[in-house]
Write an enzyme that holds these catalytic residues in place. Structure first.
Site, PDB file in Angstrom:
ATOM      1  NE  ARG A 166      -3.477  -2.372   0.771  1.00  0.00           N
ATOM      2  CZ  ARG A 166      -3.501  -3.945  -0.105  1.00  0.00           C
ATOM      3  NH1 ARG A 166      -2.386  -3.675  -0.172  1.00  0.00           N
ATOM      4  NH2 ARG A 166      -4.454  -4.756   0.433  1.00  0.00           N
ATOM      5  CB  SER A 240      -7.987  -1.557   6.376  1.00  0.00           C
ATOM      6  OG  SER A 240      -8.247  -2.890   5.930  1.00  0.00           O
ATOM      7  CD  GLU A 344      -3.728   0.553   5.311  1.00  0.00           C
ATOM      8  OE1 GLU A 344      -3.147  -0.184   5.002  1.00  0.00           O
ATOM      9  OE2 GLU A 344      -2.923   1.635   3.961  1.00  0.00           O
TER      10      GLU A 344
HETATM   11  C1  LIG Z   1     -15.542  -0.311   1.470  1.00  0.00           C
HETATM   12  C2  LIG Z   1     -14.076  -0.287   1.264  1.00  0.00           C
HETATM   13  C3  LIG Z   1     -13.025  -1.471   1.150  1.00  0.00           C
HETATM   14  C4  LIG Z   1     -11.379  -0.832   0.474  1.00  0.00           C
HETATM   15  N1  LIG Z   1     -11.014  -2.308   0.588  1.00  0.00           N
HETATM   16  C5  LIG Z   1      -9.360  -1.934  -0.003  1.00  0.00           C
HETATM   17  C6  LIG Z   1      -9.518  -2.800  -0.673  1.00  0.00           C
HETATM   18  O1  LIG Z   1      -8.814  -4.275  -0.078  1.00  0.00           O
HETATM   19  N2  LIG Z   1      -7.522  -3.028  -0.963  1.00  0.00           N
HETATM   20  C7  LIG Z   1      -6.918  -1.708  -1.221  1.00  0.00           C
HETATM   21  O2  LIG Z   1      -6.188  -1.948  -1.706  1.00  0.00           O
HETATM   22  N3  LIG Z   1      -7.444  -0.368  -0.609  1.00  0.00           N
HETATM   23  C8  LIG Z   1      -9.278  -0.609   0.310  1.00  0.00           C
HETATM   24  N4  LIG Z   1     -10.187   0.203   0.225  1.00  0.00           N
HETATM   25  C9  LIG Z   1      -9.013   1.625   0.579  1.00  0.00           C
HETATM   26  C10 LIG Z   1      -9.263   2.611  -0.926  1.00  0.00           C
HETATM   27  O3  LIG Z   1     -10.430   2.327  -1.771  1.00  0.00           O
HETATM   28  C11 LIG Z   1      -8.048   2.672  -1.988  1.00  0.00           C
HETATM   29  O4  LIG Z   1      -6.907   3.013  -0.779  1.00  0.00           O
HETATM   30  C12 LIG Z   1      -8.819   3.599  -2.875  1.00  0.00           C
HETATM   31  O5  LIG Z   1      -6.880   3.595  -3.816  1.00  0.00           O
HETATM   32  C13 LIG Z   1      -8.585   4.795  -2.408  1.00  0.00           C
HETATM   33  O6  LIG Z   1      -8.874   5.794  -3.825  1.00  0.00           O
HETATM   34  P1  LIG Z   1      -9.926   7.211  -3.788  1.00  0.00           P
HETATM   35  O7  LIG Z   1     -10.256   6.709  -5.186  1.00  0.00           O
HETATM   36  O8  LIG Z   1     -10.391   7.258  -3.190  1.00  0.00           O
HETATM   37  O9  LIG Z   1      -8.431   7.536  -3.094  1.00  0.00           O
HETATM   38  P2  LIG Z   1      -8.476   9.559  -2.491  1.00  0.00           P
HETATM   39  O10 LIG Z   1      -9.056   8.923  -1.176  1.00  0.00           O
HETATM   40  O11 LIG Z   1      -9.713  10.501  -2.780  1.00  0.00           O
HETATM   41  O12 LIG Z   1      -7.007   9.256  -2.457  1.00  0.00           O
HETATM   42  C14 LIG Z   1      -5.654   8.390  -1.661  1.00  0.00           C
HETATM   43  C15 LIG Z   1      -4.798   9.227  -2.580  1.00  0.00           C
HETATM   44  O13 LIG Z   1      -4.598   9.201  -2.979  1.00  0.00           O
HETATM   45  C16 LIG Z   1      -3.775  10.415  -3.537  1.00  0.00           C
HETATM   46  N5  LIG Z   1      -4.613  11.039  -5.332  1.00  0.00           N
HETATM   47  C17 LIG Z   1      -5.912  11.074  -5.528  1.00  0.00           C
HETATM   48  N6  LIG Z   1      -6.087  10.865  -7.032  1.00  0.00           N
HETATM   49  C18 LIG Z   1      -4.592  10.953  -7.544  1.00  0.00           C
HETATM   50  C19 LIG Z   1      -4.185  11.172  -8.025  1.00  0.00           C
HETATM   51  N7  LIG Z   1      -5.102  11.492  -9.903  1.00  0.00           N
HETATM   52  N8  LIG Z   1      -2.909  11.225  -8.040  1.00  0.00           N
HETATM   53  C20 LIG Z   1      -1.947  11.625  -7.685  1.00  0.00           C
HETATM   54  N9  LIG Z   1      -2.710  11.262  -6.174  1.00  0.00           N
HETATM   55  C21 LIG Z   1      -4.076  11.761  -5.727  1.00  0.00           C
HETATM   56  C22 LIG Z   1      -4.777  11.544  -2.933  1.00  0.00           C
HETATM   57  O14 LIG Z   1      -4.044  12.583  -2.406  1.00  0.00           O
HETATM   58  C23 LIG Z   1      -4.426  10.657  -1.806  1.00  0.00           C
HETATM   59  O15 LIG Z   1      -2.935  11.070  -1.125  1.00  0.00           O
HETATM   60  C24 LIG Z   1     -11.032   0.623   0.713  1.00  0.00           C
HETATM   61  C25 LIG Z   1     -12.010   1.156   0.841  1.00  0.00           C
HETATM   62  C26 LIG Z   1     -13.077   1.647   1.755  1.00  0.00           C
HETATM   63  C27 LIG Z   1     -14.005   2.517   1.599  1.00  0.00           C
END
Ligand SMILES: Cc1cc2nc3c(=O)[nH]c(=O)nc-3n(C[C@H](O)[C@H](O)[C@H](O)COP(=O)(O)OP(=O)(O)OC[C@H]3O[C@@H](n4cnc5c(N)ncnc54)[C@H](O)[C@@H]3O)c2cc1C
Length: 348
Positions: A166, A240, A344
């Protein structure tokens, strides 16, 4: 096109459902738009979000929130030879699971195990998302970014992204926020490559009775995930909440001895021995042992089916309630096991 709004409500832009506002919110829909943004002039701090599914907004955001709507999926190279990778370019603003659904429909292998992870493609490359024995780095070929300092487009080969659990260089304190991911090129495969070794996935896929295709594996994974994890549209969370702690063997031996004294000599403490001699212990187990599973504190709760997840139980929880519960859980674990839990989820 760039759309700018002020005092933008972010409630629906973070899966925790925190009712916060951004002083300035800018959404753009093409790579070229980034050149038109005067980064030096933006209200600070600047935060680029995706689907807001790994974030906990602790208050209104006083600076500028950026969001990409770069939305395309394009096959770059497919020489139709079964053994050659199929290179697919995907815009940062595409919902990651829409990409997984597209790949499954095309019969392409590689991202089926990552189905139903919330969030967008840009963040997937920042976070190195992973599930069911697959990490997105396994299928990333190149990450394309806009460098907001040098004001130029750059690309990172997968080997330059510093991927770990991660983790990536994009999260490192020195360059965090500098690079905006615009699109990611993935190397998918027409050669069947099911990865079913993780947990009970193989049994679940076999008992579904369906043949091994990306679509069928995807469907099984979606079913399992829906059983275990809260649906963000129904109950807010960021998945998580805590990282799994890594401790020394001596520390683990003390925890194990105490657990056997409490539960009986046959009791087994879940753990993974790491190659460097340290031991990873599931934070979920520790939280459950401290009696937190399913417990509420104000509008927040530890999810009853998975104690690693803190949820916005009422849908009305304030950031302070989530943080309050985080602190109580953390201090219980410290007191019982002498272990520091670290979040996390990114606190904003
Ligand atoms: C119910 C649930 C289940 C989940 N299960 C998993 C799982 O199984 N495995 C897992 O790995 N994660 C899981 N996650 C966590 C999450 O889905 C991941 O971390 C996901 O990649 C976040 O994506 P996001 O687009 O929502 O990013 P955000 O939460 O909006 O941002 C995350 C980070 O990325 C940066 N960012 C976003 N977009 C860009 C861009 N275009 N350029 C540069 N930086 C950027 C942000 O600044 C921030 O630092 C889960 C979350 C939830 C709510």
């Amino acid at each position: 096109m760039i759309k700018t709004s002020y005092y933008q409500d972010l409630t629906k832009m973070n899966t925790f459902g925190m009712k916060v506002k951004a002083r300035c919110f800018m959404e753009y829909d093409s790579v070229a738009d980034l050149v038109d943004i005067e980064f030096e002039e933006l209200a600070r701090p600047v935060l680029h979000i995706g689907g807001g599914s790994n974030l906990l907004f602790t208050d209104d955001f006083k600076g500028t929130v950026l969001h990409s709507r770069i939305d395309f999926i394009e096959i770059l190279e497919d020489c139709q030879q079964i053994s050659s990778p199929v290179l697919v370019s995907v815009g940062a603003g595409v919902v990651f699971d829409d990409f997984c659904a597209w790949a499954a429909k095309e019969g392409l292998w590689g991202v089926e195990n990552l189905s139903y992870i919330p969030g967008e493609v840009g963040a997937s490359a920042v976070q190195n998302i992973g599930a069911y024995g697959v990490e997105v780095k396994d299928v990333i070929h190149t990450v394309y970014c806009y460098d907001t300092v040098e004001e130029e487009f750059v690309k990172f080969d997968v080997s330059e992204c510093g991927y770990g659990y991660r983790d990536s260089i994009f999260k490192s304190p020195e360059i965090k926020g500098r690079y905006i991911v615009t699109h990611v090129v993935f190397a998918l495969s027409r050669v069947p490559m099911p990865k079913l070794e993780y947990g009970h996935l193989k049994d679940a896929v076999e008992s579904s009775g369906n043949e091994l295709t990306p679509s069928n594996i995807r469907n099984v994974i979606i079913r399992i995930r829906k059983e275990k994890l809260p649906e963000p549209s129904v109950m807010g969370s960021a998945g998580s909440f805590f990282k799994n702690p890594v401790i020394s063997q001596e520390h683990f031996a003390r925890i194990e001895a105490a657990a056997k004294a409490e539960h009986g000599a046959d009791y087994k403490v879940p753990h993974y021995d790491l190659p460097d001699g340290t031991v990873k212990v599931p934070a979920a187990w520790m939280i459950e042992q401290c009696g937190w599973k399913g417990r509420r504190s104000g509008g927040a709760a530890v999810y009853e089916k998975q104690p690693l997840v803190i949820v916005n139980y009422t849908g009305e929880a304030y950031p302070e309630e989530i943080i309050g519960l985080e602190k109580r859980v953390t201090s219980s674990v410290k007191e019982k096991f002498g272990v520091d839990l670290h979040p996390e989820v990114e606190h904003i």
